[in-house]
Design a protein around this motif. Structure first.
Motif, mmCIF file in Angstrom:
data_model
loop_
_atom_site.group_PDB
_atom_site.id
_atom_site.type_symbol
_atom_site.label_atom_id
_atom_site.label_comp_id
_atom_site.label_asym_id
_atom_site.label_seq_id
_atom_site.Cartn_x
_atom_site.Cartn_y
_atom_site.Cartn_z
ATOM 1 N N MET A 1 -15.875 -63.766 94.323
ATOM 2 C CA MET A 1 -16.482 -65.124 94.530
ATOM 3 C C MET A 1 -17.538 -64.935 95.672
ATOM 4 S SD MET A 1 -14.724 -68.768 95.683
ATOM 5 C CE MET A 1 -15.711 -70.347 95.761
ATOM 6 N N THR A 2 -18.767 -65.722 95.276
ATOM 7 C CA THR A 2 -19.685 -65.429 96.134
ATOM 8 C C THR A 2 -19.762 -66.617 97.335
ATOM 9 O OG1 THR A 2 -21.271 -64.429 94.603
ATOM 10 C CG2 THR A 2 -22.485 -65.479 96.407
ATOM 11 N N GLU A 3 -19.840 -66.410 98.394
ATOM 12 C CA GLU A 3 -19.990 -67.391 99.515
ATOM 13 C C GLU A 3 -21.210 -67.712 99.950
ATOM 14 O OE1 GLU A 3 -17.460 -68.507 103.539
ATOM 15 O OE2 GLU A 3 -16.920 -66.652 102.220
ATOM 16 N N THR A 4 -21.693 -68.707 100.354
ATOM 17 C CA THR A 4 -22.895 -69.357 100.978
ATOM 18 C C THR A 4 -22.693 -69.619 102.363
ATOM 19 O OG1 THR A 4 -23.626 -70.092 98.432
ATOM 20 C CG2 THR A 4 -24.986 -70.878 100.358
ATOM 21 N N VAL A 5 -23.904 -69.189 103.071
ATOM 22 C CA VAL A 5 -24.008 -69.547 104.358
ATOM 23 C C VAL A 5 -25.388 -70.121 104.465
ATOM 24 C CG1 VAL A 5 -24.075 -68.607 106.858
ATOM 25 C CG2 VAL A 5 -22.517 -67.401 105.063
ATOM 26 N N ASP A 6 -25.679 -71.522 104.826
ATOM 27 C CA ASP A 6 -26.781 -72.062 105.061
ATOM 28 C C ASP A 6 -27.402 -71.769 106.398
ATOM 29 O OD1 ASP A 6 -26.696 -73.395 102.442
ATOM 30 O OD2 ASP A 6 -25.440 -74.875 103.307
ATOM 31 N N ARG A 7 -28.670 -71.690 106.562
ATOM 32 C CA ARG A 7 -29.356 -71.637 107.609
ATOM 33 C C ARG A 7 -29.697 -72.990 108.349
ATOM 34 N NH1 ARG A 7 -34.617 -68.278 106.732
ATOM 35 N NH2 ARG A 7 -35.381 -70.220 106.060
ATOM 36 N N HIS A 8 -29.847 -72.889 109.617
ATOM 37 C CA HIS A 8 -29.988 -74.209 110.396
ATOM 38 C C HIS A 8 -31.333 -74.702 110.318
ATOM 39 C CE1 HIS A 8 -30.398 -70.930 113.104
ATOM 40 N NE2 HIS A 8 -31.141 -71.458 113.996
ATOM 41 N N LEU A 9 -32.376 -73.639 110.173
ATOM 42 C CA LEU A 9 -33.937 -74.013 110.616
ATOM 43 C C LEU A 9 -34.422 -74.722 109.216
ATOM 44 C CD1 LEU A 9 -35.078 -70.976 112.639
ATOM 45 C CD2 LEU A 9 -34.874 -73.310 113.520
ATOM 46 N N VAL A 10 -35.256 -75.740 109.474
ATOM 47 C CA VAL A 10 -35.876 -76.192 108.225
ATOM 48 C C VAL A 10 -37.256 -76.017 108.285
ATOM 49 C CG1 VAL A 10 -36.424 -78.603 107.246
ATOM 50 C CG2 VAL A 10 -34.075 -78.245 108.188
ATOM 51 N N PRO A 11 -37.958 -75.588 107.300
ATOM 52 C CA PRO A 11 -39.178 -75.066 107.332
ATOM 53 C C PRO A 11 -40.160 -76.594 107.416
ATOM 54 C CG PRO A 11 -38.379 -74.950 105.271
ATOM 55 C CD PRO A 11 -37.342 -75.266 105.827
ATOM 56 N N ARG A 12 -41.335 -76.307 108.214
ATOM 57 C CA ARG A 12 -42.110 -77.340 108.207
ATOM 58 C C ARG A 12 -43.085 -77.269 106.867
ATOM 59 N NH1 ARG A 12 -45.727 -75.108 113.231
ATOM 60 N NH2 ARG A 12 -47.516 -75.910 112.219
ATOM 61 N N SER A 13 -43.695 -78.453 106.897
ATOM 62 C CA SER A 13 -44.656 -78.728 105.609
ATOM 63 C C SER A 13 -45.804 -77.678 105.420
ATOM 64 C CB SER A 13 -45.204 -80.190 105.754
ATOM 65 O OG SER A 13 -46.251 -80.221 106.817
ATOM 66 N N ASP A 14 -46.206 -77.112 106.234
ATOM 67 C CA ASP A 14 -47.016 -76.129 106.220
ATOM 68 C C ASP A 14 -46.630 -74.618 106.612
ATOM 69 O OD1 ASP A 14 -46.842 -76.508 108.850
ATOM 70 O OD2 ASP A 14 -49.075 -76.001 109.361
ATOM 71 N N GLY A 260 -25.517 -48.395 99.664
ATOM 72 C CA GLY A 260 -24.070 -47.641 99.764
ATOM 73 C C GLY A 260 -23.097 -48.289 98.370
ATOM 74 N N LYS A 261 -23.926 -49.087 97.699
ATOM 75 C CA LYS A 261 -23.297 -49.834 96.366
ATOM 76 C C LYS A 261 -22.013 -50.558 96.691
ATOM 77 C CE LYS A 261 -26.108 -46.981 94.280
ATOM 78 N NZ LYS A 261 -27.360 -47.514 93.670
ATOM 79 N N PHE A 262 -21.979 -51.152 97.835
ATOM 80 C CA PHE A 262 -21.065 -52.051 98.298
ATOM 81 C C PHE A 262 -21.635 -53.464 97.656
ATOM 82 C CE2 PHE A 262 -18.961 -50.960 102.349
ATOM 83 C CZ PHE A 262 -18.904 -49.714 102.460
ATOM 84 N N PRO A 263 -20.444 -54.219 97.275
ATOM 85 C CA PRO A 263 -20.664 -55.536 96.655
ATOM 86 C C PRO A 263 -21.125 -56.453 97.733
ATOM 87 C CG PRO A 263 -18.220 -55.350 96.675
ATOM 88 C CD PRO A 263 -18.979 -53.698 97.142
ATOM 89 N N ILE A 264 -22.212 -57.111 97.670
ATOM 90 C CA ILE A 264 -22.623 -58.005 98.670
ATOM 91 C C ILE A 264 -22.367 -59.559 97.863
ATOM 92 C CG2 ILE A 264 -24.242 -58.805 100.184
ATOM 93 C CD1 ILE A 264 -23.687 -56.011 100.766
ATOM 94 N N ASP A 265 -21.181 -60.082 98.236
ATOM 95 C CA ASP A 265 -20.840 -61.357 97.576
ATOM 96 C C ASP A 265 -21.252 -62.486 98.626
ATOM 97 O OD1 ASP A 265 -19.998 -59.957 95.094
ATOM 98 O OD2 ASP A 265 -18.060 -59.787 96.390
ATOM 99 N N VAL A 266 -22.423 -62.367 99.126
ATOM 100 C CA VAL A 266 -23.078 -63.536 100.285
ATOM 101 C C VAL A 266 -24.240 -63.823 99.840
ATOM 102 C CG1 VAL A 266 -23.282 -64.077 102.591
ATOM 103 C CG2 VAL A 266 -21.661 -62.116 101.920
ATOM 104 N N GLU A 267 -24.547 -65.129 99.764
ATOM 105 C CA GLU A 267 -26.028 -65.489 99.489
ATOM 106 C C GLU A 267 -26.169 -66.459 100.721
ATOM 107 O OE1 GLU A 267 -26.292 -67.784 96.002
ATOM 108 O OE2 GLU A 267 -25.982 -66.043 94.547
#
Length: 286
Positions: A1-14, A260-267
Motif C-alpha cells: 500500500m502506497t503512503e502519501t506524505v504531503d509537504r507543508h510549503l505552498v507554491p506562490r502564484s509565480d 537497489g530495486k527496493f520498492p518505494i511505496d511512498v509518494e
C-alpha cells in the motif's frame, strides 16, 4: 500500500518564474568563479536555494529546469571542495554547461561537514559516481579543520559514507560508532530537534539500504519525511523557510534504495519523482 506524505510549503502564484529567476542568478555567480573563486560559497548557497525553489514550483521535477537546478547545485557543491582541497594551481570543473578553470584557494571555513553532506547527497541524487568518489576522498581532518562546532556524530556519519563507497574496511564498526554518537546525550552541540528530525533519519535509512532491509526501508522513509516536516513546521518562521522544501538526505537514501530495486511505496513532494527515478539522466552533459 502506497503512503502519501504531503509537504507543508505552498507554491506562490509565480513559483516557476521565481525559481527560473533564481537559476539565472546562480548562472551569473558561476560565470564569475574563474575570476573570484572565493565566491564559491555564495554560488553554492544560491544554487541550493534555487533547487529548493524549483522543488516547490515543480513537485515531481518533470520540468527540465528542475533537473538542471539539481545538476548545477551538485556541480557547484563538488567544485567547492575541489578548489579548497589544495593550496595552489587550478582545477578543471564542469559547471552549468562548460568546463571552467578555477584557481584553488586552500582550506576555507565554508568547506565544512554540513556542506560536504549536502554536496555528497546531491551527487548521489544526480547519480554522479565520479563526483561521489572525489568527495569521498576529502580527508575527515580537513572537514574537522573547517568552521562549525559539529558533533563527532557528523564525522562518523561522513566516515561511514566514505567507507561504503570507497569499499574501505571497517564499515560495521563505523556504523556502530555513528549510531552510538547520535545519542542526544552524546551529540550535545546539535539541537535535539535537528538531530532527531534532520540528522539521524538519513543514517537510519542508509543502514536499511546496506543491510538490504527492503521491508523496513519504506516505513523508515515515511518516518524520515514526517520527521523532516515536523522539524520544518515547529514554528512559523521555519514553516515558511524554503530550506525545508527538499530533504536531501532522505532523498539521496531513497535514490540508493530505488537503484537497489527496493520498492518505494511512498509518494511525496519531498521525493520528486523524476529525481528519485533519474528520469532526466543523460539529458545534457553533467
Amino acid at each position: 500500500m502506497t503512503e502519501t506524505v504531503d509537504r507543508h510549503l505552498v507554491p506562490r502564484s509565480d513559483a516557476e518564474e521565481f525559481a527560473d529567476g533564481l537559476s539565472e542568478q546562480v548562472a551569473g555567480f558561476v560565470d564569475d568563479l574563474e575570476e573570484s573563486p572565493d565566491m564559491i560559497d555564495l554560488a553554492y548557497g544560491a544554487a541550493l536555494v534555487a533547487l529548493q525553489a524549483h522543488s516547490v514550483a515543480d513537485p515531481s521535477a518533470d520540468r527540465l529546469q528542475s533537473w538542471k537546478a539539481a545538476v548545477t547545485a551538485m556541480q557547484v557543491g563538488s567544485a567547492l571542495f575541489a578548489v579548497t582541497g589544495a593550496d595552489e594551481g587550478t582545477v578543471e570543473c564542469f559547471i552549468n554547461g562548460r568546463m571552467r578553470s578555477l584557481p584553488v584557494i586552500g582550506l576555507q571555513p565554508f568547506a565544512h561537514a554540513g556542506n560536504w553532506l549536502s554536496a555528497f547527497w546531491l551527487a548521489v541524487i544526480c547519480r554522479e559516481q565520479k563526483r561521489m568518489m572525489q568527495l569521498c576522498e576529502v580527508p575527515l581532518e580537513r572537514l574537522r579543520s573547517a568552521e562549525g562546532a559539529y558533533d563527532d556524530f557528523v564525522f562518523h556519519w561522513i566516515d561511514v559514507q566514505q567507507t561504503y563507497w570507497l569499499r574501505r574496511p571497517g564499515l560495521v564498526d563505523k556504523l556502530m560508532a555513528a549510531f552510538e554518537s547520535s545519542d542526544p546525550e552524546v551529540a550535545r552541540n546539535t539541537p535535539r530537534d535537528a538531530l532527531e528530525g534532520v540528522m539521524y533519519p538519513p543514517l537510519n535509512l542508509f543502514y536499511h539500504v546496506v543491510r538490504k532491509h527492503e521491508q523496513e526501508f519504506g516505513p523508515a522513509l515515511v518516518e524520515a519525511l514526517k520527521l523532516h516536516k515536523a522539524y520544518w513546521t515547529l514554528d512559523d518562521e521555519r514553516a515558511t523557510d524554503i530550506d525545508g522544501a527538499l530533504p536531501l538526505g532522505p532523498l539521496a537514501m531513497a535514490c540508493m534504495a530505488h537503484d537497489g530495486k527496493f520498492p518505494i511505496d511512498v509518494e511525496s513532494p519531498f521525493l520528486p519523482k523524476y529525481l528519485l527515478t533519474h528520469g532526466w539522466l543523460g539529458e545534457f552533459p553533467t
